[in-house]
Write a protein that holds these residues in place. Structure first.
Motif, mmCIF file in Angstrom:
data_model
loop_
_atom_site.group_PDB
_atom_site.id
_atom_site.type_symbol
_atom_site.label_atom_id
_atom_site.label_comp_id
_atom_site.label_asym_id
_atom_site.label_seq_id
_atom_site.Cartn_x
_atom_site.Cartn_y
_atom_site.Cartn_z
ATOM 1 N N UNK A 97 0.848 -1.193 0.000
ATOM 2 C CA UNK A 97 0.000 0.000 0.000
ATOM 3 C C UNK A 97 0.882 1.241 0.000
ATOM 4 N N UNK A 98 0.334 2.408 -0.357
ATOM 5 C CA UNK A 98 1.127 3.636 -0.323
ATOM 6 C C UNK A 98 1.005 4.248 1.076
ATOM 7 N N UNK A 99 2.066 4.165 1.870
ATOM 8 C CA UNK A 99 2.001 4.657 3.246
ATOM 9 C C UNK A 99 2.321 6.146 3.283
ATOM 10 N N UNK A 100 1.429 6.924 3.858
ATOM 11 C CA UNK A 100 1.631 8.364 3.956
ATOM 12 C C UNK A 100 2.121 8.700 5.356
ATOM 13 N N UNK A 101 3.148 9.534 5.450
ATOM 14 C CA UNK A 101 3.742 9.854 6.745
ATOM 15 C C UNK A 101 3.099 11.020 7.471
ATOM 16 N N UNK A 102 2.024 11.575 6.909
ATOM 17 C CA UNK A 102 1.387 12.761 7.501
ATOM 18 C C UNK A 102 0.716 12.494 8.828
ATOM 19 N N UNK A 103 0.224 11.297 9.041
ATOM 20 C CA UNK A 103 -0.643 10.970 10.174
ATOM 21 C C UNK A 103 -0.446 9.493 10.462
ATOM 22 N N UNK A 104 0.627 9.192 11.172
ATOM 23 C CA UNK A 104 1.097 7.806 11.249
ATOM 24 C C UNK A 104 1.569 7.495 12.657
ATOM 25 N N UNK A 105 1.302 6.281 13.091
ATOM 26 C CA UNK A 105 1.799 5.865 14.398
ATOM 27 C C UNK A 105 2.333 4.449 14.283
ATOM 28 N N UNK A 106 3.306 4.137 15.090
ATOM 29 C CA UNK A 106 3.825 2.764 15.028
ATOM 30 C C UNK A 106 4.452 2.363 16.343
ATOM 31 N N UNK A 107 4.599 1.060 16.484
ATOM 32 C CA UNK A 107 5.248 0.480 17.647
ATOM 33 C C UNK A 107 6.739 0.410 17.320
ATOM 34 N N UNK A 108 7.473 1.301 17.912
ATOM 35 C CA UNK A 108 8.898 1.439 17.609
ATOM 36 C C UNK A 108 9.681 0.185 17.981
ATOM 37 N N UNK A 109 9.214 -0.477 19.056
ATOM 38 C CA UNK A 109 9.908 -1.702 19.479
ATOM 39 C C UNK A 109 9.680 -2.835 18.488
ATOM 40 N N UNK A 110 8.510 -2.840 17.862
ATOM 41 C CA UNK A 110 8.209 -3.921 16.927
ATOM 42 C C UNK A 110 8.799 -3.684 15.535
ATOM 43 N N UNK A 111 8.825 -2.425 15.070
ATOM 44 C CA UNK A 111 9.141 -2.186 13.655
ATOM 45 C C UNK A 111 10.045 -0.989 13.412
ATOM 46 N N UNK A 112 10.400 -0.264 14.500
ATOM 47 C CA UNK A 112 11.160 0.974 14.370
ATOM 48 C C UNK A 112 12.307 0.987 13.375
ATOM 49 N N UNK A 113 13.236 0.004 13.471
ATOM 50 C CA UNK A 113 14.403 0.039 12.577
ATOM 51 C C UNK A 113 14.042 0.000 11.087
ATOM 52 N N UNK A 114 12.841 -0.421 10.758
ATOM 53 C CA UNK A 114 12.470 -0.476 9.336
ATOM 54 C C UNK A 114 11.823 0.809 8.854
ATOM 55 N N UNK A 115 11.645 1.767 9.764
ATOM 56 C CA UNK A 115 10.949 3.016 9.408
ATOM 57 C C UNK A 115 11.907 4.087 8.897
ATOM 58 N N UNK A 116 12.857 3.664 8.105
ATOM 59 C CA UNK A 116 13.791 4.607 7.507
ATOM 60 C C UNK A 116 13.123 5.280 6.317
ATOM 61 N N UNK A 117 13.187 6.601 6.277
ATOM 62 C CA UNK A 117 12.475 7.331 5.228
ATOM 63 C C UNK A 117 13.359 7.687 4.039
ATOM 64 N N UNK A 118 14.476 7.002 3.908
ATOM 65 C CA UNK A 118 15.255 7.069 2.679
ATOM 66 C C UNK A 118 16.008 8.364 2.429
ATOM 67 N N UNK A 119 16.608 8.435 1.249
ATOM 68 C CA UNK A 119 17.409 9.599 0.855
ATOM 69 C C UNK A 119 16.588 10.480 -0.075
ATOM 70 N N UNK A 120 16.172 11.625 0.449
ATOM 71 C CA UNK A 120 15.330 12.527 -0.348
ATOM 72 C C UNK A 120 15.860 13.948 -0.236
ATOM 73 N N UNK A 121 15.300 14.831 -1.028
ATOM 74 C CA UNK A 121 15.579 16.259 -0.851
ATOM 75 C C UNK A 121 16.875 16.706 -1.489
#
Lengths: 348, 357
Positions: free
Chosen positions: B212-236
């Motif tokens: 799915x297309x995940x939008x970062x505008x309004x997002x919550x997550x369990x950092x202990x479960x998935x945090x290390x995978x929440x890298x937002x890449x090289x942009x800008x």
């Protein structure tokens, strides 16, 4: 797509009559059934005469008609809730809309009656998007679109094979759940239609459903009968099994299945606690079915719906036959169904 | 048309949930005026503000909020050479906030997101809904046609296998937006006036195997479960692409969640998205992504992580190797991105030694 663009000649509304008196049911739907051709199929085990109000363009099929077409040995395939499949068999239309005879039109949050027939047809006429999830749900409806990040190559979607509607008031819960929560009624009107992603399994309910008969007609199989199958939905699983087959075949052929609107209002009927008293083998059968469908791969060579059903039946017999006789019977019924389908629809 | 909620007069939530285990990460380059509107719902929580752009600028934080703020100088100081993995001049920099947090849960929100109203006119406490989503199970293995079965008034439908009714842990809660929808540039150009006015009262689990297309505008997550995978890449700045940061993270977290048996939910809560970004600027940023995603999507759809990959970090490193192997041929950018993914994990583990499995 709008209601005005629907071609009523392409639609059959198929009603399985488990109750003899259809006056209240048909009167409540009159506005929305008007202009459509109806097929009413009487449960062959129902003894009383059907009572159908005037003013509908309707063909009624009874046990006698079934026996004429099929020979007397086959009408058990169409007893109870499965009687509607006979309507699917004899229909000549592109789309079928089927609603249980204990459902009436629902009201949306603005208080307007929901035209379930038109919403189903709109769902069927617009593409489905099973290959990638759109977070704003149906991208083709007014006021919505594909979101950022949705691949452009997937935006034309695929043909929609089925439209699974929902129910306000008495939701389609199983007997143990409804018995535990006797007072629970579904009051939540979720204003969305969405495509169920490819490979995802779901329990498709026959209470409020529509499908593209030209595309997938033979895949709606009246196959799985519970030993203690009854005349309330809590005592059946035929639609759930049919739905698992339909979804798997749709995935295989690259079609989509939608869920969500339209809602119907489902009236009180039966007693969940009473149904619970019967030994409910449906639970066991579902548990066995899930890993089967999860790992099932239809051969690449199965390109026609009929072939998919035959292959599916073979796999059911091979892999599930020894688990429960209900599965062997289902497999045989699926093969028989395709024979009937081919014979009825080639001579038609 | 739809309006944001007027939260003036709403008292600060007297019973906020999880205040000591949740951080709110907000990337900003302008100001944080929007927080005034969120005060009733967010004041009890700790904020991590990631200031993008010119570090010499001072970002004013409204009175009464407890926060830590990091600008580019701080990021460089804390990460040293590894700071190269954190984007500059793009809201992707927010993931630095995920890394420095010490909490179990993260809620991230953009600084142009206001409080939405539900159909009854009531102000939506988005954070409270995200918390509910994260605290109750997901059901990725079988789709429930009545959506979230654990919600008040809902349940599993007939035919739903009983063996699957306990669900799995929820790793991510993806919220939606009223008013300005999250469209890509081409769609924005074609439909500049379209507003999302449809409040869909549902939360659902995205099935296993579905992207799915995940939008970062309004997002919550369990950092202990998935945090290390929440890298937002090289942009800008210095990068050939923008506005694909959250998309990239979304594809990565979904394949990893599917592999590890975790759930991802989408739907409620809604926020009110107030600002439409410039579609011409967006088009320039997204341009390459529009073509690249045609190859990226099949890549993610076919990813198979090994049985040996049992932690998020292991999964992520494996993924980075596959990115290098399979996507570098599209553009050398992916080679850099794969390296940055590794740098990110190294930095994460350095800052979070206790969370290593």
């Amino acid at each position: 797509m709008s209601v005005a663009e629907i071609n009523k000649n392409e639609v059959d509304i198929v009603i399985g009559a488990l109750n003899a008196d259809l006056t209240q049911f048909l009167s409540s739907w009159r506005t929305f059934f008007s202009g459509f051709h109806l097929i009413v199929v009487k449960d062959p085990e129902l003894k009383e005469e059907l009572n159908i109000p005037e003013g509908f363009d309707v063909d009624v099929y009874t046990k006698t008609d079934m026996e004429k077409v099929l020979g007397s040995t086959n009408s058990t395939m169409f007893s109870g809730y499965s009687c509607r499949y006979f309507g699917y068999l004899v229909s000549k239309k592109k789309y079928i809309v089927s609603i249980d005879d204990d459902c009436v039109p629902a009201k949306d949050p603005q208080g307007f009656l929901v035209d379930a027939v038109s919403q189903h047809v709109i769902n069927l006429e617009t593409p489905a998007t099973p290959l990638f999830f759109n977070t704003l749900y149906d991208p083709y409806c007014e006021g919505a679109d594909f979101v950022r990040g949705y691949p452009f190559s997937l935006r034309s979607g695929v043909p929609c094979a089925a439209s699974c509607g929902l129910w306000l008031n008495l939701a389609d819960l199983d007997a143990p759940t409804q018995a535990l929560k006797t007072e629970q009624r579904n009051t939540s009107y979720v204003d969305a239609v969405m495509t169920v992603p490819a490979k995802a399994m779901l329990p498709i309910s026959g209470i409020n459903i529509a499908f593209n008969r030209e595309l997938v007609g033979p895949a709606l199989v009246p196959a799985l009968r519970l030993a203690g199958e009854g005349k309330v939905r809590w005592e059946t699983l035929e639609d759930v099994w049919c739905g698992m087959c339909l979804k798997h075949i749709s995935d295989h052929l690259g079609y989509g299945v939608k869920t969500g609107k339209p809602y119907v209002w489902r009236n009180e009927r039966g007693d969940a606690v009473e149904s619970l008293r019967k030994k409910w083998e449906g639970m066991k059968l579902m548990e066995k079915s899930v890993p089967f469908f999860e790992s099932l791969k239809l051969p690449e060579s199965a390109l026609k719906v009929e072939d998919c059903v035959i292959e599916l039946a073979k796999a059911v017999k091979e892999q599930l036959g020894s688990d429960d006789p209900a599965f062997t019977q289902a497999a045989d019924a699926m093969v028989k169904w395709i024979q009937l389908w081919n014979s009825v629809n080639s001579s038609g | 048309m739809v309006d944001p909620a007027n939260t003036v007069g709403i008292p600060v939530n007297p019973t906020p949930l999880l205040t000591d285990v949740l951080d709110i990460v907000i990337p900003t380059i302008r100001n944080l005026d929007f927080l005034e509107m969120w005060r009733p719902f967010l004041q009890p929580y700790h904020l991590i503000i990631v200031q993008d752009g010119d570090p010499s600028k001072t970002i004013a934080v409204p009175e009464g909020f407890d926060y830590e703020l990091y600008n580019r100088n701080d990021i460089n100081r804390i990460l040293g050479p590894k700071a190269s993995c954190i984007s500059f001049k793009d809201s992707a920099c927010r993931c630095f906030g995920y890394m420095v947090s010490k909490k179990k849960y993260i809620f991230t929100i953009d600084d142009d997101c206001f409080v939405a109203k539900d159909p009854s006119g009531k102000a939506v406490n988005a954070l409270e809904q995200h918390i509910k989503n994260l605290l109750c199970p997901s059901t990725p293995l079988f789709f429930n046609t009545l959506y979230d079965p654990y919600r008040e008034g809902a349940d599993f439908v007939r035919g739903y296998p009983f063996s699957m009714r306990e669900g799995v842990s929820t790793a991510v809660s993806h919220g939606l937006w009223l008013n300005i929808p999250d469209y890509d540039a081409p769609t924005q150009l074609v439909k500049p006036k379209e507003r999302n006015t449809r409040y869909v009262d549902a939360v659902m689990t995205i099935p296993k195997g579905t992207l799915f297309p995940m939008c970062g505008m309004n997002l919550a997550f369990d950092r202990e479960l998935i945090g290390p995978a929440m890298y937002f890449g090289l942009m800008g700045d210095g990068q050939p692409i923008g506005r694909y940061d959250d998309m990239w993270a979304g594809w990565c977290i979904k394949v990893i969640c599917d592999h590890l048996g975790l759930g991802v939910k989408t739907g409620l809560p809604y926020i009110y998205h107030s600002k439409a970004s410039n579609p011409f600027v967006n088009l320039k940023k997204e341009y390459k992504g529009i073509f690249w995603q045609e190859d990226i999507i099949p890549f993610f759809q076919n990813v198979k992580l090994s049985k040996e990959a049992v932690t998020v970090q292991q999964c992520y490193i494996e993924l980075s190797k596959m990115v290098k192997e399979k996507l570098s041929s599209i553009d050398p950018y992916f080679d850099k991105l794969a390296d940055a993914m590794v740098t990110w994990i190294e930095a994460w583990d350095e800052l979070n030694p206790a969370t290593k499995a």
